[in-house]
Design a protein around this motif. Structure first.
Motif, PDB file in Angstrom:
ATOM      1  N   GLN A  21       0.834  -1.196   0.000  1.00  0.00           N
ATOM      2  CA  GLN A  21       0.000   0.000   0.000  1.00  0.00           C
ATOM      3  C   GLN A  21       0.869   1.246   0.000  1.00  0.00           C
ATOM      4  OE1 GLN A  21      -2.681   0.345   3.330  1.00  0.00           O
ATOM      5  NE2 GLN A  21      -3.867   1.958   2.366  1.00  0.00           N
ATOM      6  N   VAL A  22       0.503   2.222  -0.833  1.00  0.00           N
ATOM      7  CA  VAL A  22       1.184   3.515  -0.860  1.00  0.00           C
ATOM      8  C   VAL A  22       0.621   4.338   0.293  1.00  0.00           C
ATOM      9  CG1 VAL A  22       1.623   5.609  -2.188  1.00  0.00           C
ATOM     10  CG2 VAL A  22       1.484   3.409  -3.365  1.00  0.00           C
ATOM     11  N   LEU A  23       1.493   4.693   1.254  1.00  0.00           N
ATOM     12  CA  LEU A  23       1.050   5.418   2.437  1.00  0.00           C
ATOM     13  C   LEU A  23       1.226   6.926   2.308  1.00  0.00           C
ATOM     14  CD1 LEU A  23       2.543   3.056   5.164  1.00  0.00           C
ATOM     15  CD2 LEU A  23       0.208   3.087   4.247  1.00  0.00           C
ATOM     16  N   ASN A  24       2.340   7.345   1.694  1.00  0.00           N
ATOM     17  CA  ASN A  24       2.624   8.773   1.612  1.00  0.00           C
ATOM     18  C   ASN A  24       3.675   9.019   0.542  1.00  0.00           C
ATOM     19  OD1 ASN A  24       2.432  11.466   2.288  1.00  0.00           O
ATOM     20  ND2 ASN A  24       3.811  11.338   4.034  1.00  0.00           N
ATOM     21  N   VAL A  25       3.628  10.202  -0.051  1.00  0.00           N
ATOM     22  CA  VAL A  25       4.642  10.632  -1.010  1.00  0.00           C
ATOM     23  C   VAL A  25       5.074  12.035  -0.613  1.00  0.00           C
ATOM     24  CG1 VAL A  25       5.151  11.151  -3.434  1.00  0.00           C
ATOM     25  CG2 VAL A  25       3.596   9.275  -2.867  1.00  0.00           C
ATOM     26  N   GLU A  26       6.381  12.199  -0.388  1.00  0.00           N
ATOM     27  CA  GLU A  26       6.943  13.508  -0.065  1.00  0.00           C
ATOM     28  C   GLU A  26       8.160  13.726  -0.933  1.00  0.00           C
ATOM     29  OE1 GLU A  26       7.714  14.183   4.057  1.00  0.00           O
ATOM     30  OE2 GLU A  26       5.752  13.429   4.677  1.00  0.00           O
ATOM     31  N   GLY A  27       8.046  14.591  -1.907  1.00  0.00           N
ATOM     32  CA  GLY A  27       9.151  14.832  -2.831  1.00  0.00           C
ATOM     33  C   GLY A  27       9.498  13.558  -3.571  1.00  0.00           C
ATOM     34  N   SER A  28      10.744  13.113  -3.440  1.00  0.00           N
ATOM     35  CA  SER A  28      11.172  11.902  -4.139  1.00  0.00           C
ATOM     36  C   SER A  28      11.066  10.655  -3.274  1.00  0.00           C
ATOM     37  CB  SER A  28      12.617  12.060  -4.628  1.00  0.00           C
ATOM     38  OG  SER A  28      13.486  12.207  -3.521  1.00  0.00           O
ATOM     39  N   GLN A  29      10.520  10.790  -2.056  1.00  0.00           N
ATOM     40  CA  GLN A  29      10.373   9.640  -1.164  1.00  0.00           C
ATOM     41  C   GLN A  29       8.945   9.126  -1.186  1.00  0.00           C
ATOM     42  OE1 GLN A  29      11.744  10.712   2.752  1.00  0.00           O
ATOM     43  NE2 GLN A  29      13.765   9.880   2.284  1.00  0.00           N
ATOM     44  N   VAL A  30       8.833   7.811  -1.253  1.00  0.00           N
ATOM     45  CA  VAL A  30       7.534   7.149  -1.216  1.00  0.00           C
ATOM     46  C   VAL A  30       7.524   6.221  -0.011  1.00  0.00           C
ATOM     47  CG1 VAL A  30       5.950   5.619  -2.450  1.00  0.00           C
ATOM     48  CG2 VAL A  30       7.364   7.240  -3.734  1.00  0.00           C
ATOM     49  N   LYS A  31       6.525   6.354   0.845  1.00  0.00           N
ATOM     50  CA  LYS A  31       6.398   5.474   2.012  1.00  0.00           C
ATOM     51  C   LYS A  31       5.363   4.411   1.655  1.00  0.00           C
ATOM     52  CE  LYS A  31       6.594   7.169   6.106  1.00  0.00           C
ATOM     53  NZ  LYS A  31       6.284   7.868   7.384  1.00  0.00           N
ATOM     54  N   ILE A  32       5.757   3.137   1.790  1.00  0.00           N
ATOM     55  CA  ILE A  32       4.851   2.039   1.487  1.00  0.00           C
ATOM     56  C   ILE A  32       4.696   1.148   2.705  1.00  0.00           C
ATOM     57  CG2 ILE A  32       5.347   2.026  -0.988  1.00  0.00           C
ATOM     58  CD1 ILE A  32       7.134  -0.415  -0.508  1.00  0.00           C
ATOM     59  N   GLY A  33       3.566   0.477   2.776  1.00  0.00           N
ATOM     60  CA  GLY A  33       3.326  -0.524   3.795  1.00  0.00           C
ATOM     61  C   GLY A  33       3.194  -1.875   3.114  1.00  0.00           C
ATOM     62  N   ILE A  34       3.719  -2.903   3.738  1.00  0.00           N
ATOM     63  CA  ILE A  34       3.687  -4.241   3.154  1.00  0.00           C
ATOM     64  C   ILE A  34       3.094  -5.209   4.165  1.00  0.00           C
ATOM     65  CG2 ILE A  34       5.048  -6.129   2.170  1.00  0.00           C
ATOM     66  CD1 ILE A  34       7.168  -3.952   1.484  1.00  0.00           C
ATOM     67  N   GLU A  35       2.044  -5.906   3.762  1.00  0.00           N
ATOM     68  CA  GLU A  35       1.464  -6.979   4.564  1.00  0.00           C
ATOM     69  C   GLU A  35       1.771  -8.280   3.842  1.00  0.00           C
ATOM     70  OE1 GLU A  35      -2.714  -6.568   5.398  1.00  0.00           O
ATOM     71  OE2 GLU A  35      -2.494  -4.430   5.814  1.00  0.00           O
ATOM     72  N   ALA A  36       2.516  -9.153   4.499  1.00  0.00           N
ATOM     73  CA  ALA A  36       2.899 -10.426   3.894  1.00  0.00           C
ATOM     74  C   ALA A  36       2.917 -11.498   4.969  1.00  0.00           C
ATOM     75  CB  ALA A  36       4.280 -10.313   3.233  1.00  0.00           C
ATOM     76  N   PRO A  37       2.785 -12.765   4.576  1.00  0.00           N
ATOM     77  CA  PRO A  37       2.894 -13.841   5.560  1.00  0.00           C
ATOM     78  C   PRO A  37       4.259 -13.800   6.249  1.00  0.00           C
ATOM     79  CG  PRO A  37       2.082 -14.683   3.463  1.00  0.00           C
ATOM     80  CD  PRO A  37       2.509 -13.270   3.229  1.00  0.00           C
ATOM     81  N   ARG A  38       4.321 -14.292   7.477  1.00  0.00           N
ATOM     82  CA  ARG A  38       5.566 -14.255   8.246  1.00  0.00           C
ATOM     83  C   ARG A  38       6.708 -15.023   7.581  1.00  0.00           C
ATOM     84  NH1 ARG A  38       5.610 -11.761  12.908  1.00  0.00           N
ATOM     85  NH2 ARG A  38       3.669 -11.352  14.004  1.00  0.00           N
ATOM     86  N   ASP A  39       6.377 -16.001   6.755  1.00  0.00           N
ATOM     87  CA  ASP A  39       7.425 -16.781   6.101  1.00  0.00           C
ATOM     88  C   ASP A  39       7.953 -16.114   4.828  1.00  0.00           C
ATOM     89  OD1 ASP A  39       5.023 -17.270   4.746  1.00  0.00           O
ATOM     90  OD2 ASP A  39       5.681 -19.245   4.082  1.00  0.00           O
TER      91      ASP A  39
END
Length: 58
Positions: A21-39
């Motif tokens: 998921q794209v959480l935030n964009v500030e200038g050239s930085q993109v903050k993403i969140g990742i949900e994945a299985p623990r393995d």
């Protein structure tokens, strides 16, 4: 390489198990969140390459 335009708050689903998921964009930085299985390991590319280099050296 697949290139997509994604708005803040929108998500991508990979193989029914991983959500990016794209959480935030500030200038050239993109903050993403990742949900994945623990393995499932998730690394930034430069960290992944260092790990692989260390594995090859042993």
């Amino acid at each position: 390489m697949l290139v997509l335009n994604v708005n803040i708050g929108k998500s991508l689903i990979i193989n029914d198990t991983t959500k990016v998921q794209v959480l935030n964009v500030e200038g050239s930085q993109v903050k993403i969140g990742i949900e994945a299985p623990r393995d499932v390991s998730v690394y930034r590319e430069e960290i992944y390459r260092k790990i692989r280099e260390q594995q090859k050296a042993t």
